[in-house]
Design a protein around this motif. Structure first.
Motif, short mmCIF file in Angstrom:
data_model
loop_
_atom_site.label_atom_id
_atom_site.label_comp_id
_atom_site.label_asym_id
_atom_site.label_seq_id
_atom_site.Cartn_x
_atom_site.Cartn_y
_atom_site.Cartn_z
N VAL A 60 40.15 -49.79 22.38
CA VAL A 60 40.55 -48.39 22.49
C VAL A 60 41.00 -47.88 21.13
CG1 VAL A 60 41.21 -48.48 24.93
CG2 VAL A 60 42.93 -48.98 23.18
N ALA A 61 40.88 -46.56 20.96
CA ALA A 61 41.42 -45.87 19.79
C ALA A 61 42.66 -45.12 20.24
CB ALA A 61 40.38 -44.90 19.23
N VAL A 62 43.76 -45.33 19.51
CA VAL A 62 45.03 -44.69 19.86
C VAL A 62 45.42 -43.75 18.73
CG1 VAL A 62 47.45 -45.08 20.43
CG2 VAL A 62 45.71 -46.71 21.20
N TYR A 63 45.72 -42.52 19.09
CA TYR A 63 46.17 -41.50 18.14
C TYR A 63 47.37 -40.79 18.76
CZ TYR A 63 46.26 -37.29 15.29
OH TYR A 63 46.66 -36.27 14.47
N ASN A 64 48.46 -40.70 18.02
CA ASN A 64 49.70 -40.10 18.55
C ASN A 64 50.10 -40.72 19.89
OD1 ASN A 64 50.16 -38.43 16.39
ND2 ASN A 64 49.28 -36.62 17.34
N ASN A 65 50.00 -42.03 19.97
CA ASN A 65 50.37 -42.79 21.18
C ASN A 65 49.52 -42.46 22.40
OD1 ASN A 65 52.47 -44.28 19.89
ND2 ASN A 65 53.76 -42.47 20.03
N GLU A 66 48.35 -41.89 22.19
CA GLU A 66 47.43 -41.59 23.29
C GLU A 66 46.09 -42.28 23.06
OE1 GLU A 66 48.08 -37.28 25.07
OE2 GLU A 66 47.55 -37.21 22.93
N VAL A 67 45.50 -42.81 24.12
CA VAL A 67 44.14 -43.35 24.02
C VAL A 67 43.19 -42.16 23.95
CG1 VAL A 67 42.35 -44.65 25.22
CG2 VAL A 67 44.71 -45.49 25.22
N VAL A 68 42.45 -42.08 22.85
CA VAL A 68 41.54 -40.94 22.64
C VAL A 68 40.07 -41.36 22.58
CG1 VAL A 68 43.32 -39.54 21.51
CG2 VAL A 68 41.84 -41.04 20.12
N GLY A 69 39.82 -42.65 22.74
CA GLY A 69 38.45 -43.14 22.74
C GLY A 69 38.44 -44.60 23.12
N TYR A 70 37.27 -45.06 23.52
CA TYR A 70 37.14 -46.47 23.87
C TYR A 70 35.70 -46.91 23.68
CZ TYR A 70 35.10 -45.15 28.41
OH TYR A 70 34.29 -44.64 29.40
N CYS A 71 35.54 -48.22 23.57
CA CYS A 71 34.20 -48.80 23.45
C CYS A 71 34.24 -50.23 23.95
CB CYS A 71 33.70 -48.75 22.01
SG CYS A 71 34.66 -49.74 20.86
N TYR A 72 33.08 -50.72 24.29
CA TYR A 72 32.96 -52.10 24.74
C TYR A 72 31.51 -52.52 24.65
CZ TYR A 72 31.37 -49.89 29.08
OH TYR A 72 30.69 -49.13 30.01
N VAL A 73 31.28 -53.81 24.80
CA VAL A 73 29.92 -54.30 24.98
C VAL A 73 29.87 -55.03 26.31
CG1 VAL A 73 29.34 -54.48 22.53
CG2 VAL A 73 30.26 -56.48 23.72
N SER A 74 28.66 -55.10 26.82
CA SER A 74 28.41 -55.84 28.06
C SER A 74 27.05 -56.51 27.90
CB SER A 74 28.43 -54.90 29.27
OG SER A 74 27.51 -53.84 29.09
N ALA A 75 26.71 -57.34 28.86
CA ALA A 75 25.42 -58.02 28.81
C ALA A 75 24.32 -56.97 28.80
CB ALA A 75 25.27 -58.94 30.02
N TYR A 76 23.35 -57.15 27.93
CA TYR A 76 22.24 -56.21 27.87
C TYR A 76 21.40 -56.26 29.15
CZ TYR A 76 17.84 -54.05 26.45
OH TYR A 76 16.72 -53.26 26.41
N ARG A 77 21.11 -57.46 29.59
CA ARG A 77 20.35 -57.69 30.82
C ARG A 77 20.83 -59.00 31.42
NH1 ARG A 77 14.37 -55.54 30.84
NH2 ARG A 77 14.96 -53.36 30.99
N PRO A 78 20.61 -59.19 32.72
CA PRO A 78 21.16 -60.39 33.38
C PRO A 78 20.40 -61.69 33.13
CG PRO A 78 20.06 -58.99 35.00
CD PRO A 78 20.07 -58.24 33.70
N ARG A 79 19.14 -61.66 32.76
CA ARG A 79 18.38 -62.89 32.55
C ARG A 79 18.97 -63.70 31.40
NH1 ARG A 79 16.34 -61.88 37.05
NH2 ARG A 79 14.26 -61.01 37.32
N ILE A 80 18.95 -65.01 31.53
CA ILE A 80 19.59 -65.93 30.59
C ILE A 80 19.07 -65.78 29.15
CG2 ILE A 80 18.07 -67.91 31.06
CD1 ILE A 80 21.86 -68.09 30.47
N ALA A 81 17.81 -65.45 28.99
CA ALA A 81 17.25 -65.32 27.64
C ALA A 81 17.89 -64.18 26.86
CB ALA A 81 15.73 -65.13 27.71
N TYR A 82 18.55 -63.26 27.53
CA TYR A 82 19.23 -62.15 26.87
C TYR A 82 20.68 -62.46 26.50
CZ TYR A 82 15.44 -59.08 28.53
OH TYR A 82 14.22 -58.48 28.77
N ARG A 83 21.13 -63.70 26.65
CA ARG A 83 22.55 -64.04 26.52
C ARG A 83 23.13 -63.76 25.14
NH1 ARG A 83 19.48 -68.38 26.73
NH2 ARG A 83 19.70 -70.14 25.31
N PHE A 84 22.31 -63.63 24.12
CA PHE A 84 22.81 -63.36 22.79
C PHE A 84 22.65 -61.89 22.39
CE2 PHE A 84 21.62 -67.90 22.72
CZ PHE A 84 22.89 -68.42 22.53
N THR A 85 22.34 -61.05 23.36
CA THR A 85 22.16 -59.62 23.14
C THR A 85 23.14 -58.84 24.00
OG1 THR A 85 19.81 -59.96 22.66
CG2 THR A 85 20.49 -57.71 23.23
#
Length: 180
Positions: A60-85
């Motif tokens: 999260v990005a915090v400005y003046n003690n407020e969350v003003v943005g966020y980001c994350y990553v997740s699995a690109y696809r469920p198949r095992i060959a995608y585990r590094f993406t």
């Protein structure tokens, strides 16, 4: 606001109210997400728990003690060959665009991913006219890998999907080590 006045930190369960509010605006008024119904707090907590329990960075990005943005990553696809993406997601509060916060978030997310086993990061961007997101990703080393025309339909119009990609760490130059 100067870009360097924002603090980036790992998200916490207590941030979900602000995260849900930020996301709700994009669901209701934007094209960045193809979701059309605002997820409730329980759903947002479940999503957060699933992502963090899998070991993916969620910031999260915090400005003046407020969350003003966020980001994350997740699995690109469920198949095992995608585990590094991974696929990244990044959202700012609607009044916080063009202040450098997105750049700070994406830079920190990439750095966090470099500490993990991942080698490729994919950005799936809603709309070819979403130049803010496209240019943000370009500035952080992403290249355009494709445009899927008319893949979404929201707010009574067709929306393209823009695919961008960048390597993380050693990328494809070496074979990744399997995690125990």
């Amino acid at each position: 606001m100067q870009a360097n006045t924002c603090h980036i930190r790992p998200a916490q369960a207590g941030d979900i109210t602000a995260i849900q509010s930020i996301y709700a605006h994009h669901v209701l008024y934007g094209m960045a997400t193809f979701e059309e119904k605002v997820p409730d707090m329980a759903e947002m907590h479940q999503r957060y728990e699933k992502i963090t329990a899998a070991g993916f960075p969620y910031l999260v990005a915090v400005y003046n003690n407020e969350v003003v943005g966020y980001c994350y990553v997740s699995a690109y696809r469920p198949r095992i060959a995608y585990r590094f993406t991974v696929e990244n997601s990044i959202y700012l509060r609607h009044d916080m665009a063009q202040k450098g916060i997105g750049s700070q978030l994406l830079k920190a997310l990439i750095k966090a991913c470099e500490r993990g086993p991942w080698r490729q990061m994919i950005a799936v961007i809603g709309g070819t006219e979403n130049l803010a997101s496209i240019n943000l990703h370009k500035r952080h080393g992403f290249t355009l890998t494709g445009i899927q025309p008319n893949t979404g339909f929201k707010h009574n119009r067709w929306i393209d999907t823009v695919l961008m990609q960048r390597e993380i760490g050693e990328g494809s130059r070496t074979v990744p080590k399997e995690q125990d």
